[in-house]
Scaffold this motif. Structure first.
Motif, PDB file in Angstrom:
ATOM      1  N   VAL A 161      53.498  -5.427 -90.505  1.00 10.49           N
ATOM      2  CA  VAL A 161      52.129  -5.171 -90.074  1.00 10.49           C
ATOM      3  C   VAL A 161      51.629  -3.863 -90.670  1.00 10.49           C
ATOM      4  CG1 VAL A 161      52.525  -6.381 -87.897  1.00 10.49           C
ATOM      5  CG2 VAL A 161      52.804  -3.905 -87.971  1.00 10.49           C
ATOM      6  N   GLY A 162      50.323  -3.749 -90.797  1.00  9.77           N
ATOM      7  CA  GLY A 162      49.693  -2.503 -91.226  1.00  9.77           C
ATOM      8  C   GLY A 162      48.726  -2.026 -90.155  1.00  9.77           C
ATOM      9  N   HIS A 197      48.026  -8.425 -91.216  1.00  5.56           N
ATOM     10  CA  HIS A 197      47.433  -7.101 -91.364  1.00  5.56           C
ATOM     11  C   HIS A 197      47.646  -6.244 -90.124  1.00  5.56           C
ATOM     12  CE1 HIS A 197      44.848  -3.828 -92.473  1.00  5.56           C
ATOM     13  NE2 HIS A 197      44.129  -3.996 -91.365  1.00  5.56           N
ATOM     14  N   ALA A 198      47.361  -6.831 -88.958  1.00  8.18           N
ATOM     15  CA  ALA A 198      47.378  -6.042 -87.735  1.00  8.18           C
ATOM     16  C   ALA A 198      48.255  -6.646 -86.645  1.00  8.18           C
ATOM     17  CB  ALA A 198      45.947  -5.876 -87.205  1.00  8.18           C
ATOM     18  N   HIS A 199      48.033  -7.924 -86.338  1.00 11.96           N
ATOM     19  CA  HIS A 199      48.731  -8.633 -85.263  1.00 11.96           C
ATOM     20  C   HIS A 199      48.654 -10.112 -85.591  1.00 11.96           C
ATOM     21  CE1 HIS A 199      49.416 -10.419 -81.296  1.00 11.96           C
ATOM     22  NE2 HIS A 199      49.945  -9.272 -80.911  1.00 11.96           N
ATOM     23  N   SER A 202      45.292 -11.424 -84.141  1.00  8.43           N
ATOM     24  CA  SER A 202      43.999 -10.774 -84.320  1.00  8.43           C
ATOM     25  C   SER A 202      44.105  -9.604 -85.278  1.00  8.43           C
ATOM     26  CB  SER A 202      43.465 -10.270 -82.980  1.00  8.43           C
ATOM     27  OG  SER A 202      42.322  -9.459 -83.156  1.00  8.43           O
ATOM     28  N   ASN A 203      43.098  -9.455 -86.147  1.00  8.37           N
ATOM     29  CA  ASN A 203      43.039  -8.302 -87.038  1.00  8.37           C
ATOM     30  C   ASN A 203      42.418  -7.078 -86.381  1.00  8.37           C
ATOM     31  OD1 ASN A 203      44.420  -8.972 -89.303  1.00  8.37           O
ATOM     32  ND2 ASN A 203      42.651  -9.570 -90.521  1.00  8.37           N
ATOM     33  N   GLU A 204      42.050  -7.202 -85.112  1.00  8.65           N
ATOM     34  CA  GLU A 204      41.485  -6.064 -84.394  1.00  8.65           C
ATOM     35  C   GLU A 204      42.466  -5.465 -83.393  1.00  8.65           C
ATOM     36  OE1 GLU A 204      38.733  -4.747 -85.335  1.00  8.65           O
ATOM     37  OE2 GLU A 204      38.186  -6.353 -86.722  1.00  8.65           O
ATOM     38  N   ARG A 205      43.680  -5.996 -83.343  1.00 11.07           N
ATOM     39  CA  ARG A 205      44.702  -5.465 -82.446  1.00 11.07           C
ATOM     40  C   ARG A 205      45.682  -4.593 -83.222  1.00 11.07           C
ATOM     41  NH1 ARG A 205      47.079 -10.272 -78.770  1.00 11.07           N
ATOM     42  NH2 ARG A 205      48.298  -8.499 -78.004  1.00 11.07           N
TER      43      ARG A 205
END
Length: 240
Positions: free
Chosen positions: A163-164, A130-132, A135-138
């Motif tokens: 990635v999104g 999703h992101a990294h 981590s989904n917060e990066r």
């Protein structure tokens, strides 16, 4: 063969239906979602039902995780006080409107997915996150330092990283590999606010990619938000 990569639908059914229509018009049979099905538009249940009915493999977005696992809404310094209040109200609306089965579906989505396409003389590995990968917060924006991307490709041993999370689309080469962000289906931050996704054309000799952007009924989204308990902050986003 061709595959479609979508991300960040965020409960926006009109945008999602426009993307699906475009994918069908191109006869693309494989569709993968990078997560964040929910929040910020009032069709969370319809989007989840559509993705499940179509059998689209989906991975865990940070909003899916927050809603599905009932995690707290943590303030972000980049948000104004008004946006933070609207964000909390919108996420709590999603938590309240989904039933336990829908929340369980979100909570159980995998963090990542690796696609392997094997040809007689070449095997391609495409990593979906999703992101990294860590981590989904990066965030991985288009200007991510090259050394950071090289490190990711070395650790993950993939040819393409999808990635999104940023809501901005881009295609970036990295030493013969590729980072591809399809942009956001339902809450694009790009200047044109169009629904966005990516197509990957996979052959034995190369993977070619293209960003596709599709118009949709923004007035229907504005009206839907204004007629729902979701804060009008998110309707104003579509009036810009």
């Amino acid at each position: 063969m061709q595959i479609a990569i979508v991300s960040d639908i965020h409960g926006n059914l009109p945008a999602w239906e426009a993307i699906l229509a475009d994918i069908r018009s191109r006869n693309i049979g494989q569709v993968y979602c990078l997560g964040d099905l929910v929040d910020f538009a009032p069709w969370d249940r319809e989007v989840i039902a559509s993705v499940r009915k179509l059998g689209i493999p989906c991975i865990l977005g940070n909003h899916d995780e927050r809603v599905g696992r009932n995690l707290p809404v943590i303030p972000k310094t980049k948000h104004s006080a008004r946006e933070q209040a609207a964000r909390e109200d919108a996420i709590n609306y999603t938590k309240n409107v989904l039933d336990e089965q829908e929340k369980a579906y979100l909570a159980e989505l995998p963090f990542s997915l690796t696609l392997t396409y094997k040809f007689p003389t070449k095997t391609w590995r495409i990593l979906l996150v999703h992101a990294h990968p860590n981590s989904n917060e990066r965030y991985i924006f288009a200007d991510e330092p090259l050394d950071n991307l090289r490190e990711i490709f070395q650790e993950q041993a993939c040819d393409v990283l999808c990635v999104g999370h940023t809501h901005y689309s881009y295609i970036r080469p990295v030493d013969g590999n590729w980072v591809i962000n399809p942009g956001s289906v339902g809450r694009s931050k790009e200047y044109n606010r169009l629904a966005s996704y990516a197509i990957l054309d996979i052959s034995e000799t190369a993977i070619r990619s293209e960003i596709i952007q599709v118009p949709f009924d923004r007035q229907a989204v504005i009206h839907g938000i204004e007629q729902s308990p979701i804060p009008n902050f998110y309707a104003e986003f579509w009036k810009q």
